[in-house]
Design a protein around this motif. Sequence first.
Motif, PDB file in Angstrom:
ATOM      1  N   GLU A  94      -2.733   1.100  -8.022  1.00  0.00           N
ATOM      2  CA  GLU A  94      -2.784   0.391  -6.733  1.00  0.00           C
ATOM      3  C   GLU A  94      -1.464   0.467  -5.975  1.00  0.00           C
ATOM      4  O   GLU A  94      -0.981  -0.520  -5.425  1.00  0.00           O
ATOM      5  CB  GLU A  94      -3.212  -1.065  -6.931  1.00  0.00           C
ATOM      6  CG  GLU A  94      -4.704  -1.255  -7.076  1.00  0.00           C
ATOM      7  CD  GLU A  94      -5.508  -0.958  -5.817  1.00  0.00           C
ATOM      8  OE1 GLU A  94      -4.979  -0.990  -4.691  1.00  0.00           O
ATOM      9  OE2 GLU A  94      -6.713  -0.667  -5.978  1.00  0.00           O
ATOM     10  N   ILE A  95      -0.883   1.675  -5.911  1.00  0.00           N
ATOM     11  CA  ILE A  95       0.384   1.799  -5.192  1.00  0.00           C
ATOM     12  C   ILE A  95       0.209   1.611  -3.691  1.00  0.00           C
ATOM     13  O   ILE A  95       1.183   1.393  -2.984  1.00  0.00           O
ATOM     14  CB  ILE A  95       1.115   3.128  -5.502  1.00  0.00           C
ATOM     15  CG1 ILE A  95       0.343   4.339  -4.983  1.00  0.00           C
ATOM     16  CG2 ILE A  95       1.392   3.241  -6.984  1.00  0.00           C
ATOM     17  CD1 ILE A  95       1.150   5.624  -5.040  1.00  0.00           C
ATOM     18  N   ARG A  96      -1.028   1.629  -3.209  1.00  0.00           N
ATOM     19  CA  ARG A  96      -1.258   1.349  -1.791  1.00  0.00           C
ATOM     20  C   ARG A  96      -0.845  -0.074  -1.443  1.00  0.00           C
ATOM     21  O   ARG A  96      -0.660  -0.406  -0.276  1.00  0.00           O
ATOM     22  CB  ARG A  96      -2.713   1.612  -1.409  1.00  0.00           C
ATOM     23  CG  ARG A  96      -3.692   0.661  -2.082  1.00  0.00           C
ATOM     24  CD  ARG A  96      -5.136   1.032  -1.835  1.00  0.00           C
ATOM     25  NE  ARG A  96      -6.007   0.083  -2.527  1.00  0.00           N
ATOM     26  CZ  ARG A  96      -7.193  -0.267  -2.107  1.00  0.00           C
ATOM     27  NH1 ARG A  96      -7.680   0.264  -1.005  1.00  0.00           N
ATOM     28  NH2 ARG A  96      -7.906  -1.125  -2.792  1.00  0.00           N
ATOM     29  N   GLN A  97      -0.707  -0.928  -2.448  1.00  0.00           N
ATOM     30  CA  GLN A  97      -0.332  -2.323  -2.224  1.00  0.00           C
ATOM     31  C   GLN A  97       1.163  -2.556  -2.459  1.00  0.00           C
ATOM     32  O   GLN A  97       1.600  -3.683  -2.645  1.00  0.00           O
ATOM     33  CB  GLN A  97      -1.148  -3.241  -3.142  1.00  0.00           C
ATOM     34  CG  GLN A  97      -2.624  -3.211  -2.845  1.00  0.00           C
ATOM     35  CD  GLN A  97      -3.394  -4.210  -3.670  1.00  0.00           C
ATOM     36  OE1 GLN A  97      -2.956  -5.339  -3.870  1.00  0.00           O
ATOM     37  NE2 GLN A  97      -4.558  -3.784  -4.148  1.00  0.00           N
ATOM     38  N   ARG A  98       1.935  -1.476  -2.431  1.00  0.00           N
ATOM     39  CA  ARG A  98       3.389  -1.580  -2.624  1.00  0.00           C
ATOM     40  C   ARG A  98       4.103  -1.023  -1.398  1.00  0.00           C
ATOM     41  O   ARG A  98       3.492  -0.462  -0.513  1.00  0.00           O
ATOM     42  CB  ARG A  98       3.819  -0.779  -3.852  1.00  0.00           C
ATOM     43  CG  ARG A  98       3.223  -1.235  -5.133  1.00  0.00           C
ATOM     44  CD  ARG A  98       3.799  -0.407  -6.270  1.00  0.00           C
ATOM     45  NE  ARG A  98       2.912  -0.436  -7.416  1.00  0.00           N
ATOM     46  CZ  ARG A  98       2.966   0.427  -8.401  1.00  0.00           C
ATOM     47  NH1 ARG A  98       3.852   1.379  -8.394  1.00  0.00           N
ATOM     48  NH2 ARG A  98       2.128   0.339  -9.400  1.00  0.00           N
ATOM     49  N   GLY A  99       5.382  -1.103  -1.405  1.00  0.00           N
ATOM     50  CA  GLY A  99       6.205  -0.493  -0.366  1.00  0.00           C
ATOM     51  C   GLY A  99       6.252  -1.303   0.920  1.00  0.00           C
ATOM     52  O   GLY A  99       5.634  -2.363   1.036  1.00  0.00           O
ATOM     53  N   PRO A 100       6.950  -0.749   1.902  1.00  0.00           N
ATOM     54  CA  PRO A 100       7.185  -1.513   3.132  1.00  0.00           C
ATOM     55  C   PRO A 100       5.935  -1.717   3.991  1.00  0.00           C
ATOM     56  O   PRO A 100       5.880  -2.637   4.796  1.00  0.00           O
ATOM     57  CB  PRO A 100       8.234  -0.689   3.877  1.00  0.00           C
ATOM     58  CG  PRO A 100       8.078   0.695   3.351  1.00  0.00           C
ATOM     59  CD  PRO A 100       7.627   0.545   1.926  1.00  0.00           C
ATOM     60  N   GLY A 101       4.899  -0.902   3.797  1.00  0.00           N
ATOM     61  CA  GLY A 101       3.694  -1.034   4.623  1.00  0.00           C
ATOM     62  C   GLY A 101       2.588  -1.847   3.980  1.00  0.00           C
ATOM     63  O   GLY A 101       1.483  -1.931   4.523  1.00  0.00           O
ATOM     64  N   LYS A 102       2.877  -2.472   2.856  1.00  0.00           N
ATOM     65  CA  LYS A 102       1.831  -3.221   2.158  1.00  0.00           C
ATOM     66  C   LYS A 102       1.377  -4.419   2.989  1.00  0.00           C
ATOM     67  O   LYS A 102       2.130  -4.997   3.764  1.00  0.00           O
ATOM     68  CB  LYS A 102       2.297  -3.668   0.786  1.00  0.00           C
ATOM     69  CG  LYS A 102       3.333  -4.764   0.795  1.00  0.00           C
ATOM     70  CD  LYS A 102       3.712  -5.152  -0.604  1.00  0.00           C
ATOM     71  CE  LYS A 102       4.780  -6.257  -0.533  1.00  0.00           C
ATOM     72  NZ  LYS A 102       5.237  -6.647  -1.829  1.00  0.00           N
ATOM     73  N   LEU A 103       0.127  -4.748   2.787  1.00  0.00           N
ATOM     74  CA  LEU A 103      -0.472  -5.901   3.463  1.00  0.00           C
ATOM     75  C   LEU A 103      -0.715  -6.998   2.437  1.00  0.00           C
ATOM     76  O   LEU A 103      -0.519  -6.806   1.237  1.00  0.00           O
ATOM     77  CB  LEU A 103      -1.787  -5.487   4.134  1.00  0.00           C
ATOM     78  CG  LEU A 103      -1.697  -4.348   5.157  1.00  0.00           C
ATOM     79  CD1 LEU A 103      -3.080  -3.932   5.595  1.00  0.00           C
ATOM     80  CD2 LEU A 103      -0.832  -4.749   6.329  1.00  0.00           C
ATOM     81  N   GLU A 104      -1.225  -8.132   2.916  1.00  0.00           N
ATOM     82  CA  GLU A 104      -1.559  -9.216   1.992  1.00  0.00           C
ATOM     83  C   GLU A 104      -2.710  -8.756   1.094  1.00  0.00           C
ATOM     84  O   GLU A 104      -3.524  -7.926   1.494  1.00  0.00           O
ATOM     85  CB  GLU A 104      -1.912 -10.500   2.762  1.00  0.00           C
ATOM     86  CG  GLU A 104      -3.211 -10.445   3.550  1.00  0.00           C
ATOM     87  CD  GLU A 104      -3.121  -9.690   4.896  1.00  0.00           C
ATOM     88  OE1 GLU A 104      -4.169  -9.479   5.500  1.00  0.00           O
ATOM     89  OE2 GLU A 104      -2.009  -9.312   5.320  1.00  0.00           O
ATOM     90  N   PRO A 105      -2.803  -9.296  -0.119  1.00  0.00           N
ATOM     91  CA  PRO A 105      -3.829  -8.861  -1.071  1.00  0.00           C
ATOM     92  C   PRO A 105      -5.250  -8.922  -0.518  1.00  0.00           C
ATOM     93  O   PRO A 105      -6.083  -8.083  -0.869  1.00  0.00           O
ATOM     94  CB  PRO A 105      -3.650  -9.813  -2.247  1.00  0.00           C
ATOM     95  CG  PRO A 105      -2.212 -10.215  -2.178  1.00  0.00           C
ATOM     96  CD  PRO A 105      -1.875 -10.257  -0.707  1.00  0.00           C
ATOM     97  N   ALA A 106      -5.561  -9.849   0.344  1.00  0.00           N
ATOM     98  CA  ALA A 106      -6.910  -9.975   0.902  1.00  0.00           C
ATOM     99  C   ALA A 106      -7.302  -8.755   1.744  1.00  0.00           C
ATOM    100  O   ALA A 106      -8.491  -8.515   1.973  1.00  0.00           O
ATOM    101  CB  ALA A 106      -7.008 -11.248   1.737  1.00  0.00           C
ATOM    102  N   ALA A 107      -6.330  -7.969   2.168  1.00  0.00           N
ATOM    103  CA  ALA A 107      -6.618  -6.781   2.982  1.00  0.00           C
ATOM    104  C   ALA A 107      -7.194  -5.646   2.134  1.00  0.00           C
ATOM    105  O   ALA A 107      -7.715  -4.667   2.669  1.00  0.00           O
ATOM    106  CB  ALA A 107      -5.355  -6.314   3.694  1.00  0.00           C
ATOM    107  N   TYR A 108      -7.127  -5.758   0.834  1.00  0.00           N
ATOM    108  CA  TYR A 108      -7.563  -4.690  -0.069  1.00  0.00           C
ATOM    109  C   TYR A 108      -8.847  -5.093  -0.784  1.00  0.00           C
ATOM    110  O   TYR A 108      -8.916  -5.130  -2.012  1.00  0.00           O
ATOM    111  CB  TYR A 108      -6.447  -4.368  -1.068  1.00  0.00           C
ATOM    112  CG  TYR A 108      -5.169  -3.944  -0.392  1.00  0.00           C
ATOM    113  CD1 TYR A 108      -5.014  -2.656   0.104  1.00  0.00           C
ATOM    114  CD2 TYR A 108      -4.126  -4.851  -0.215  1.00  0.00           C
ATOM    115  CE1 TYR A 108      -3.846  -2.277   0.739  1.00  0.00           C
ATOM    116  CE2 TYR A 108      -2.953  -4.478   0.422  1.00  0.00           C
ATOM    117  CZ  TYR A 108      -2.820  -3.189   0.897  1.00  0.00           C
ATOM    118  OH  TYR A 108      -1.664  -2.808   1.539  1.00  0.00           O
TER     119      TYR A 108
END
Length: 165
Positions: A94-108
């Motif tokens: 789930e690296i899409r939920q890391r880094g400077p562009g990550k969103l809140e968990p509810a977005a995934y």
Amino acid sequence: MKLGDGVEAAIHCANMLAGLEEGRTLPASALAEYHGVSPSYLLKHLKELVAARVFESVSGPHGGYRLARTPDRISLLDIVLAVEGREPAFRCAEIRQRGPGKLEPAAYTKPCGINAAMLRAERAYRAVLAETKLSDIIAGYQADADPRAITFACGYLARNQRPQA
């Protein structure tokens, strides 16, 4: 996807054990020598195959290894899972939920498309391995191998197999 060298060794060992006479065994040292691999390296994989009930281990002076089932009841998937484990080759972190562009968990809320694609590929790959039996590999080898290789393998097996206990 890369499988470890142990998978190749395990399939070749299974192929060789299929040639044993009824009730006979082959010592790990002979399997290692024949395939040019370290005995300690091979023993690790032989133990995994025994634990998975693909091979049987027989102790004692006539001990060694043999197949636990007939070649038509052993799939390549049985061997791969015994050596590599049951986890999929791809593990989504789930690296899409890391880094400077990550969103809140509810977005995934939807599963990762990359993970879904990789798991579909894994299922297809495992399905082919599941339908390919050791007996298919043996038949292909007997049909395509150089007769000298078959003669040598049969002679080696005859010289190194251990009698029934």
